[in-house]
Design a protein around this motif. Structure first.
Motif, mmCIF file in Angstrom:
data_model
loop_
_atom_site.group_PDB
_atom_site.id
_atom_site.type_symbol
_atom_site.label_atom_id
_atom_site.label_comp_id
_atom_site.label_asym_id
_atom_site.label_seq_id
_atom_site.Cartn_x
_atom_site.Cartn_y
_atom_site.Cartn_z
ATOM 1 N N ARG A 10 7.116 26.518 25.529
ATOM 2 C CA ARG A 10 7.449 27.894 25.164
ATOM 3 C C ARG A 10 8.960 28.074 25.056
ATOM 4 O O ARG A 10 9.447 28.831 24.204
ATOM 5 C CB ARG A 10 6.869 28.866 26.189
ATOM 6 N N MET A 11 9.721 27.381 25.913
ATOM 7 C CA MET A 11 11.171 27.474 25.862
ATOM 8 C C MET A 11 11.682 26.997 24.502
ATOM 9 O O MET A 11 12.493 27.680 23.851
ATOM 10 C CB MET A 11 11.805 26.628 26.968
ATOM 11 N N PHE A 12 11.215 25.843 24.055
ATOM 12 C CA PHE A 12 11.680 25.326 22.771
ATOM 13 C C PHE A 12 11.172 26.187 21.612
ATOM 14 O O PHE A 12 11.858 26.303 20.583
ATOM 15 C CB PHE A 12 11.278 23.866 22.606
ATOM 16 N N ALA A 13 10.022 26.819 21.782
ATOM 17 C CA ALA A 13 9.543 27.741 20.747
ATOM 18 C C ALA A 13 10.475 28.951 20.650
ATOM 19 O O ALA A 13 10.780 29.419 19.547
ATOM 20 C CB ALA A 13 8.122 28.194 21.058
ATOM 21 N N ARG A 14 10.915 29.461 21.799
ATOM 22 C CA ARG A 14 11.851 30.587 21.788
ATOM 23 C C ARG A 14 13.177 30.190 21.127
ATOM 24 O O ARG A 14 13.766 30.962 20.367
ATOM 25 C CB ARG A 14 12.118 31.082 23.211
ATOM 26 N N MET A 15 13.635 28.981 21.435
ATOM 27 C CA MET A 15 14.873 28.511 20.822
ATOM 28 C C MET A 15 14.730 28.411 19.300
ATOM 29 O O MET A 15 15.656 28.757 18.553
ATOM 30 C CB MET A 15 15.278 27.160 21.420
ATOM 31 N N THR A 16 13.574 27.956 18.842
ATOM 32 C CA THR A 16 13.326 27.840 17.403
ATOM 33 C C THR A 16 13.313 29.225 16.749
ATOM 34 O O THR A 16 13.866 29.423 15.663
ATOM 35 C CB THR A 16 11.993 27.122 17.155
ATOM 36 N N GLU A 17 12.678 30.200 17.420
ATOM 37 C CA GLU A 17 12.649 31.565 16.890
ATOM 38 C C GLU A 17 14.049 32.164 16.822
ATOM 39 O O GLU A 17 14.403 32.841 15.846
ATOM 40 C CB GLU A 17 11.740 32.432 17.767
ATOM 41 N N ASN A 18 14.840 31.937 17.859
ATOM 42 C CA ASN A 18 16.206 32.459 17.856
ATOM 43 C C ASN A 18 17.028 31.837 16.727
ATOM 44 O O ASN A 18 17.859 32.508 16.097
ATOM 45 C CB ASN A 18 16.878 32.181 19.205
ATOM 46 N N HIS A 19 16.802 30.542 16.489
ATOM 47 C CA HIS A 19 17.498 29.869 15.398
ATOM 48 C C HIS A 19 17.143 30.512 14.066
ATOM 49 O O HIS A 19 18.031 30.761 13.225
ATOM 50 C CB HIS A 19 17.136 28.387 15.388
ATOM 51 N N ALA A 20 15.862 30.783 13.862
ATOM 52 C CA ALA A 20 15.426 31.411 12.606
ATOM 53 C C ALA A 20 16.100 32.767 12.434
ATOM 54 O O ALA A 20 16.499 33.141 11.319
ATOM 55 C CB ALA A 20 13.916 31.553 12.602
ATOM 56 N N GLY A 21 16.243 33.504 13.536
ATOM 57 C CA GLY A 21 16.901 34.797 13.470
ATOM 58 C C GLY A 21 18.363 34.682 13.077
ATOM 59 O O GLY A 21 18.881 35.478 12.286
ATOM 60 N N ARG A 22 19.043 33.685 13.618
ATOM 61 C CA ARG A 22 20.460 33.483 13.276
ATOM 62 C C ARG A 22 20.616 33.074 11.799
ATOM 63 O O ARG A 22 21.541 33.522 11.133
ATOM 64 C CB ARG A 22 21.072 32.421 14.188
ATOM 65 N N MET A 23 19.734 32.219 11.350
ATOM 66 C CA MET A 23 19.800 31.801 9.951
ATOM 67 C C MET A 23 19.579 32.991 9.026
ATOM 68 O O MET A 23 20.280 33.149 8.014
ATOM 69 C CB MET A 23 18.773 30.703 9.686
ATOM 70 N N ALA A 24 18.632 33.832 9.385
ATOM 71 C CA ALA A 24 18.379 35.025 8.574
ATOM 72 C C ALA A 24 19.594 35.950 8.580
ATOM 73 O O ALA A 24 19.929 36.553 7.544
ATOM 74 C CB ALA A 24 17.146 35.770 9.102
ATOM 75 N N GLU A 25 20.250 36.038 9.707
ATOM 76 C CA GLU A 25 21.451 36.877 9.801
ATOM 77 C C GLU A 25 22.537 36.364 8.862
ATOM 78 O O GLU A 25 23.309 37.144 8.286
ATOM 79 C CB GLU A 25 21.946 36.896 11.245
ATOM 80 N N LEU A 26 22.598 35.053 8.697
ATOM 81 C CA LEU A 26 23.581 34.457 7.778
ATOM 82 C C LEU A 26 23.149 34.570 6.319
ATOM 83 O O LEU A 26 23.928 34.251 5.424
ATOM 84 C CB LEU A 26 23.761 32.978 8.113
ATOM 85 N N GLY A 27 21.890 34.999 6.086
ATOM 86 C CA GLY A 27 21.390 35.050 4.724
ATOM 87 C C GLY A 27 20.825 33.736 4.249
ATOM 88 O O GLY A 27 20.757 33.477 3.040
ATOM 89 N N LEU A 28 20.365 32.903 5.215
ATOM 90 C CA LEU A 28 19.860 31.575 4.887
ATOM 91 C C LEU A 28 18.431 31.417 5.361
ATOM 92 O O LEU A 28 18.005 32.054 6.341
ATOM 93 C CB LEU A 28 20.718 30.507 5.555
ATOM 94 N N ASP A 29 17.667 30.553 4.688
ATOM 95 C CA ASP A 29 16.324 30.210 5.127
ATOM 96 C C ASP A 29 16.410 29.233 6.281
ATOM 97 O O ASP A 29 17.255 28.323 6.276
ATOM 98 C CB ASP A 29 15.527 29.573 3.972
ATOM 99 N N SER A 30 15.521 29.393 7.257
ATOM 100 C CA SER A 30 15.526 28.479 8.408
ATOM 101 C C SER A 30 14.642 27.284 8.158
ATOM 102 O O SER A 30 13.894 27.244 7.197
ATOM 103 C CB SER A 30 15.042 29.219 9.652
#
Length: 235
Positions: free
Chosen positions: A215-235
């Motif tokens: 679950r920890m690594f799943a949360r990290m993956t979700e947070n990464h997707a959020g940061r990529m979206a913030e940059l305007g990029l696909d994760s």
């Protein structure tokens, strides 16, 4: 949110030698990361296309250095040589930075935002298993890491000016994700104290089982997707 609650009795927690070792290793790795980030941002500033950009990166570097000093002082208060505590992590960080050397200014910005953000997520997860005082210090040292509005603005402006770079930066972000997760797993596996704190090797915390680690690594993956979206990029 992590899967445990930190212990409140700081002196008792440090009476456990396994826990104390884990805290020293954690503070050592974060301190090295902050010093490394300062050095990297200072180098990136040399490639900045404008004086304003140089100043923004210099401010980010200064924040990282301030975090480093707080961690250094905490290690010294524990009777530990902070530089000796940092030294075991030099090889891991060097390996990571060699494998993720940016090819240009924009890749450097994405690395500062995404790579540092992933590292901060990992350390925040471990911090949930620390005594209150150490946990507060760790969270303070990670405050703002990988979270610069300046980076988001510059990357989005660059994509708007040349949409063709979005694909390249998205691929770069995915590569950073893979390398950062591998780095986190290696750091934990190579240092017994960190592993003990994370999986509950001390008497004062339950730690994570395999499901919780997943679950920890799943949360990290979700947070990464959020940061990529913030940059305007696909994760």
């Amino acid at each position: 949110m992590a899967d445990s609650t930190p212990a409140s009795d700081t002196p008792a927690a440090f009476g456990d030698p396994i826990y104390r070792e884990g805290v020293i290793e954690l503070l050592g790795v974060i301190a090295y990361g902050e010093l490394s980030a300062f050095e990297r941002l200072a180098e990136d500033a040399k490639l900045a296309p404008s004086l304003r950009d140089k100043a923004e990166l210099a401010q980010m570097a200064q924040a990282e250095l301030g975090h480093f000093f707080g961690l250094r002082d905490r290690l010294e208060s524990l009777g530990v040589d902070p530089y000796a505590a940092m030294e075991p992590f030099e090889e891991s960080f060097t390996r990571f930075h060699v494998q993720t050397a940016p090819s240009d200014w924009l890749e450097g910005l994405v690395k500062a935002f995404v790579g540092d953000g992933l590292a901060a997520d990992f350390y925040r997860e471990i911090a949930a298993y620390l005594d209150v005082d150490t946990r507060a210090l760790v969270l303070e040292s990670l405050d703002g890491t990988g979270n610069s509005a300046f980076v988001v603005t510059r990357v989005r402006e660059a994509i708007e000016a040349d949409p063709t770079i979005a694909g390249r930066l998205a691929l770069w972000g995915r590569r950073l994700m893979g390398e950062a997760l591998s780095q986190a797993q290696l750091v934990a596996a190579e240092h017994d104290g960190l592993t003990a704190v994370l999986v509950g090797g001390s008497d004062r915390a339950g730690g994570m089982d395999l499901a919780a680690i997943g679950r920890m690594f799943a949360r990290m993956t979700e947070n990464h997707a959020g940061r990529m979206a913030e940059l305007g990029l696909d994760s």
